[in-house]
Design a protein around this motif. Sequence first.
Motif, PDB file in Angstrom:
ATOM      1  N   LYS A  13       0.861  -1.183   0.000  1.00 33.81           N
ATOM      2  CA  LYS A  13       0.000   0.000   0.000  1.00 33.81           C
ATOM      3  C   LYS A  13       0.898   1.233   0.000  1.00 33.81           C
ATOM      4  CE  LYS A  13      -3.285  -3.025   1.045  1.00 33.81           C
ATOM      5  NZ  LYS A  13      -4.198  -3.569   0.032  1.00 33.81           N
ATOM      6  N   GLU A  15       2.840   4.324   1.404  1.00 36.05           N
ATOM      7  CA  GLU A  15       3.450   4.554   2.721  1.00 36.05           C
ATOM      8  C   GLU A  15       2.487   5.306   3.658  1.00 36.05           C
ATOM      9  OE1 GLU A  15       6.187   3.468   4.050  1.00 36.05           O
ATOM     10  OE2 GLU A  15       6.235   4.730   5.846  1.00 36.05           O
ATOM     11  N   TYR A  18       0.236   3.055   5.742  1.00 37.71           N
ATOM     12  CA  TYR A  18       0.890   2.450   6.913  1.00 37.71           C
ATOM     13  C   TYR A  18       1.047   3.464   8.040  1.00 37.71           C
ATOM     14  CZ  TYR A  18       2.373  -1.020   3.392  1.00 37.71           C
ATOM     15  OH  TYR A  18       2.405  -1.953   2.398  1.00 37.71           O
ATOM     16  N   VAL A  19       1.494   4.639   7.675  1.00 36.64           N
ATOM     17  CA  VAL A  19       1.752   5.682   8.677  1.00 36.64           C
ATOM     18  C   VAL A  19       0.453   6.064   9.388  1.00 36.64           C
ATOM     19  CG1 VAL A  19       2.476   8.095   8.979  1.00 36.64           C
ATOM     20  CG2 VAL A  19       3.819   6.556   7.510  1.00 36.64           C
ATOM     21  N   MET A  21      -2.270   4.302   9.753  1.00 35.74           N
ATOM     22  CA  MET A  21      -2.784   3.230  10.607  1.00 35.74           C
ATOM     23  C   MET A  21      -2.002   3.126  11.914  1.00 35.74           C
ATOM     24  SD  MET A  21      -3.715   0.368   7.719  1.00 35.74           S
ATOM     25  CE  MET A  21      -4.412  -0.839   8.852  1.00 35.74           C
ATOM     26  N   ASP A  22      -0.688   3.230  11.815  1.00 32.15           N
ATOM     27  CA  ASP A  22       0.112   3.131  13.043  1.00 32.15           C
ATOM     28  C   ASP A  22      -0.174   4.317  13.975  1.00 32.15           C
ATOM     29  OD1 ASP A  22       2.147   1.705  14.567  1.00 32.15           O
ATOM     30  OD2 ASP A  22       3.420   3.446  14.175  1.00 32.15           O
ATOM     31  N   ASN A  25      -3.564   3.793  15.520  1.00 34.21           N
ATOM     32  CA  ASN A  25      -3.440   2.764  16.551  1.00 34.21           C
ATOM     33  C   ASN A  25      -2.914   3.360  17.851  1.00 34.21           C
ATOM     34  OD1 ASN A  25      -4.162   0.066  16.555  1.00 34.21           O
ATOM     35  ND2 ASN A  25      -2.484  -0.583  15.230  1.00 34.21           N
ATOM     36  N   VAL A 254      -8.909   2.208  12.888  1.00 33.91           N
ATOM     37  CA  VAL A 254      -7.560   2.025  12.343  1.00 33.91           C
ATOM     38  C   VAL A 254      -7.642   1.745  10.842  1.00 33.91           C
ATOM     39  CG1 VAL A 254      -5.456   0.630  12.467  1.00 33.91           C
ATOM     40  CG2 VAL A 254      -6.674   1.249  14.566  1.00 33.91           C
TER      41      VAL A 254
ATOM     42  N   PHE B  11      -7.476   0.812  25.521  1.00 30.60           N
ATOM     43  CA  PHE B  11      -6.547   1.756  24.893  1.00 30.60           C
ATOM     44  C   PHE B  11      -5.650   2.310  25.969  1.00 30.60           C
ATOM     45  CE2 PHE B  11      -5.643   6.202  23.529  1.00 30.60           C
ATOM     46  CZ  PHE B  11      -4.926   5.906  22.376  1.00 30.60           C
ATOM     47  N   TYR B  18       1.132  -2.925  18.269  1.00 30.12           N
ATOM     48  CA  TYR B  18       1.376  -1.908  17.232  1.00 30.12           C
ATOM     49  C   TYR B  18       2.478  -2.355  16.285  1.00 30.12           C
ATOM     50  CZ  TYR B  18      -1.041   1.112  20.635  1.00 30.12           C
ATOM     51  OH  TYR B  18      -1.944   1.655  21.510  1.00 30.12           O
ATOM     52  N   MET B  21       1.369  -5.173  13.950  1.00 31.40           N
ATOM     53  CA  MET B  21       0.447  -4.746  12.889  1.00 31.40           C
ATOM     54  C   MET B  21       1.183  -3.973  11.799  1.00 31.40           C
ATOM     55  SD  MET B  21      -2.922  -3.799  15.157  1.00 31.40           S
ATOM     56  CE  MET B  21      -3.991  -3.344  13.784  1.00 31.40           C
ATOM     57  N   ASP B  22       2.072  -3.086  12.207  1.00 33.24           N
ATOM     58  CA  ASP B  22       2.813  -2.311  11.205  1.00 33.24           C
ATOM     59  C   ASP B  22       3.702  -3.223  10.370  1.00 33.24           C
ATOM     60  OD1 ASP B  22       3.423   0.294  10.068  1.00 33.24           O
ATOM     61  OD2 ASP B  22       5.419   0.019  10.918  1.00 33.24           O
ATOM     62  N   ASN B  25       1.516  -5.179   8.014  1.00 35.11           N
ATOM     63  CA  ASN B  25       1.085  -4.288   6.941  1.00 35.11           C
ATOM     64  C   ASN B  25       2.162  -4.167   5.863  1.00 35.11           C
ATOM     65  OD1 ASN B  25      -1.351  -3.010   6.484  1.00 35.11           O
ATOM     66  ND2 ASN B  25      -1.056  -1.481   8.088  1.00 35.11           N
ATOM     67  N   ARG B  26       3.403  -4.043   6.313  1.00 29.69           N
ATOM     68  CA  ARG B  26       4.500  -3.797   5.377  1.00 29.69           C
ATOM     69  C   ARG B  26       5.047  -5.058   4.731  1.00 29.69           C
ATOM     70  NH1 ARG B  26       6.660   1.356   5.974  1.00 29.69           N
ATOM     71  NH2 ARG B  26       5.601   2.567   7.581  1.00 29.69           N
ATOM     72  N   PHE B 208      -8.986  -3.572  16.845  1.00 34.09           N
ATOM     73  CA  PHE B 208     -10.280  -3.621  16.149  1.00 34.09           C
ATOM     74  C   PHE B 208     -10.131  -4.531  14.922  1.00 34.09           C
ATOM     75  CE2 PHE B 208     -11.082   0.874  17.761  1.00 34.09           C
ATOM     76  CZ  PHE B 208     -12.143   0.524  18.567  1.00 34.09           C
TER      77      PHE B 208
END
Lengths: 379, 379
Positions: A13, A15, A18-19, A21-22, A25, A254, B11, B18, B21-22, B25-26, B208
């Motif tokens: 996806k 960049e 990703y940024v 979403m993090d 989060n 997210v 939260f 975190y 997930m990141d 994602n990547r 989530f």
Amino acid sequence: MIYLDNAATTFPKPESVYVAMDKTNRELCVNAGRGSYRIAREASELIADTKKLLRDLVHADIDSAVVFSPSITISLNQIIKGLSYTKNAVVYVSPYEHNAVARTVHLVSQKIGFKVKQLPINDGFEIDIDKIKYEFSKEKPSVVICTHVSNVTGYVLPVSEIFHEAKQFNAICILDSAQSLGLVPIDVRSMAVDIIAFAGHKTLYGPFGIGGFLNISGISLGEVITGGTGSDSLNLEMPDHPEGRYEAASANIVAISGLNAALKEVNTEENFLKEKELTDYFIGRVSKLKNIKTFLPENIENHVGIVSFVVNGMASEDIGTILDEDFDIAVRTGYHCAPFIHDYIGDKKNSGTVRVGIGIFNSKADIDILISSLEDIAG
Amino acid sequence: MIYLDNAATTFPKPESVYVAMDKTNRELCVNAGRGSYRIAREASELIADTKKLLRDLVHADIDSAVVFSPSITISLNQIIKGLSYTKNAVVYVSPYEHNAVARTVHLVSQKIGFKVKQLPINDGFEIDIDKIKYEFSKEKPSVVICTHVSNVTGYVLPVSEIFHEAKQFNAICILDSAQSLGLVPIDVRSMAVDIIAFAGHKTLYGPFGIGGFLNISGISLGEVITGGTGSDSLNLEMPDHPEGRYEAASANIVAISGLNAALKEVNTEENFLKEKELTDYFIGRVSKLKNIKTFLPENIENHVGIVSFVVNGMASEDIGTILDEDFDIAVRTGYHCAPFIHDYIGDKKNSGTVRVGIGIFNSKADIDILISSLEDIAG
């Protein structure tokens, strides 16, 4: 790895996705729209902004409800199971439908008893509008559900024309834009569509976990998923709100933030040109390989992004395994969750196709390596 | 901000969630289980590993199907709408149910015509097992659906005893563990439960976008959500697989990786002790404030994490607004998507409760600031 399974999900996806979403989060991952505190309101505003971006993308006005769900599959269930049908209804689907439509329509038709018919296609694997006119006049359509781009062959269906014909009979028109939104222009001002279902994680380059539908004409749907809505909690019925009624459960803020970032990046015209160029480049080269048969529409202008093929005498799964193990190329093989189209293209003796799903992050170099690998395998 | 809305969603999450997930994602954000290439298989292995962690958490054996869905709301829809009922069935629910259960049971009961009854509670807002025995003997339970921890009052229901009584009549027993899994021990070896529904983003401290259910006794459920499963694509019926049948659509591997990380961190005993200590500390202090009324079970041992209260003569929403605007404290106010329990606790004149949802990342200092704010407001 050369990733050519973008029809399953686009990867990578941008960049910014990703940024976003993090960051969400870490900073904003709360239950939006239900809390009375600052960051819960910020989350709600992010949702509203994302819905606005979606409306803008298809030129819908503010009156069009945008319903978020965790996936387009769930949205298509909400739409298809949420519509009202009589026993005598006739529901038309294209032969290119995905099982999110095909299985769902099948299940509902078994319960209600309505007839499901396929829109006719010609020998070039293209929708035959003249035959459709004839079929519609013979058996009037109540509902027409149509994918915009085939997830098997990359064929771009003439959905505006199909829906135009369907509207002559006041049919409800549902568009599955899983493989098109953000890649092929959609303009509701010139398309007689009632509802557009969309996926976040495909041609929009957003994340998993977010899909939905735009209810352009404000059609009333029964509730399919029930649960908490953060509103009217003492009422055992779902609230009568054009969006909230269909949005039970906590919003996945997210994933929505990732979609928001994706929508801010997406450029439909650019993405189409880029994918079209790569696709045509691949088609030009793969067509010269012996023993390989592609399944393309007669008019190659009606095509983008996805190419399916078989290799004579070889199971498609084996091609996928060799591409993976020997060449580190990721493609998808088999029937691609599309049950009908294989009756037309005739790939069953190969147990389905090898599908090349091209994305905007692919390059001609990727295609060159794929071609040279296929020369090795099929040559 | 002091975040005390952990009952809506916990939260923050652990840092490892975190990071996972990141990274996913990547590096691994592909369509698991459908591709024939390396990272698609890695994604599938991550899913299998996460399911194993869930089985281990409740001491279920390998035969227990673990079905992933995007949320516990969808899972409860799949369970409640997927069960078979006769018109003469009697479905018992606790008065503490969330609308994911309450509205869904209500809808299905309207279609099928079965009776919905509430499990009796006593004046101390606790389940009355003796009355339940009597009710069950009078009207035999077909299905019993029960939340483990009330999302309004923090009451821990005696679900093992309820299900034990229900099983005397061969009732199907469904546990909603949204507010308990990872916080209150669940051991299926000593609990007569058929299905446990779970949420990733609450007491498990996952993200989530991921929930599901464990089908402990292997009960057969009709399909509620239909779509592509990456298997048996030419078949218009959903595949007859104990997990795949209920897992239409692409798996959200990013959310699953977050849940995986959360499950590797979660320590039920530690989390319970920590939350219990903070909760009891808050209760000890808030009980001394005049004009505030809490809604706690008679036996405070049966309680953890969540405290609801009202301030005499004030709407709960206003308390929430003041806590937010003047003190930067995030709580939730209103009815909390739980329709029944307010008939018992009598908070309607305040338009619901102020709910303090305590999490493992809260501290006594957070509680102290909340108490001093409440002294200001209610004092």
